[in-house]
Design a protein around this motif. Structure first.
Motif, short mmCIF file in Angstrom:
data_model
loop_
_atom_site.label_atom_id
_atom_site.label_comp_id
_atom_site.label_asym_id
_atom_site.label_seq_id
_atom_site.Cartn_x
_atom_site.Cartn_y
_atom_site.Cartn_z
N GLU A 1 0.84 -1.20 0.00
CA GLU A 1 0.00 0.00 0.00
C GLU A 1 0.87 1.25 0.00
O GLU A 1 0.60 2.21 -0.73
CB GLU A 1 -0.92 -0.01 1.22
N GLU B 1 3.96 1.49 -1.13
CA GLU B 1 4.60 1.59 -2.43
C GLU B 1 3.66 2.22 -3.44
O GLU B 1 4.04 3.09 -4.22
CB GLU B 1 5.05 0.21 -2.92
N THR B 2 2.41 1.79 -3.43
CA THR B 2 1.41 2.34 -4.35
C THR B 2 1.20 3.82 -4.10
O THR B 2 1.12 4.62 -5.04
CB THR B 2 0.08 1.57 -4.21
N GLN B 3 1.13 4.22 -2.82
CA GLN B 3 0.93 5.63 -2.49
C GLN B 3 2.13 6.49 -2.87
O GLN B 3 1.97 7.60 -3.39
CB GLN B 3 0.62 5.78 -1.00
N GLU C 1 0.86 2.22 -11.55
CA GLU C 1 0.39 1.20 -10.61
C GLU C 1 0.34 -0.18 -11.26
O GLU C 1 0.72 -1.18 -10.66
CB GLU C 1 -0.98 1.59 -10.06
N ALA D 1 2.47 -3.53 -10.17
CA ALA D 1 1.86 -4.85 -9.94
C ALA D 1 2.54 -5.90 -10.82
O ALA D 1 2.81 -7.02 -10.37
CB ALA D 1 0.36 -4.80 -10.22
#
Length: 131
Positions: free
Chosen positions: A17, A19-21, A81, A85
């Motif tokens: 989470e 990393e995504t932010q 993103e 992934a």
């Protein structure tokens, strides 16, 4: 008495989470930015060292690049993103002892719609550009 509402808002975020932010913040940046800039955008009491750790992990994964800026670095996202992934999926695939078994297990667990999508993507020539 415990304030459950406060506990909920300050919950611990997982590495994925974060990393995504961090990646999302970098993608919104108008130019390469410092870790302090990212920290300010994410807020919520996130430590500078945590931001640096996440940026370094993203660099190792190939999702961000850094450039020297005086005594520190400025960071730029090179993956979105979906790309992040995909990098995670590739890491899992690369860590498996039996690639064929890992891929077969992945494909058999897909929903029929996702399996059709994957087949369609695999049928496209790899050099085809989207219009």
């Amino acid at each position: 008495m415990t304030d459950h509402n406060n506990e909920h808002t300050t919950r611990r975020r997982g590495q994925g989470e974060l990393e995504t932010q961090v990646l999302a913040a970098l993608r919104q940046a108008p130019e390469p930015v410092t870790a302090a800039w990212v920290q300010e955008r994410l807020g919520a009491g996130l430590a500078y060292t945590t931001v640096m750790t996440i940026l370094t992990r993203l660099q190792v994964k190939g999702a961000v690049v850094r450039e020297r800026a005086g005594r520190s670095f400025k960071w730029t996202a090179v993956a979105d993103e979906a790309g992040l992934a995909a990098l995670r999926m590739r890491k899992v695939l690369d860590s498996g002892a039996d690639r064929e078994a890992v891929l077969a297990s992945f494909v058999t667990a897909l929903s029929p719609g996702d399996e059709r999508l994957l087949r369609d993507l695999l049928a496209k020539p790899s050099t085809e550009e989207e219009e």
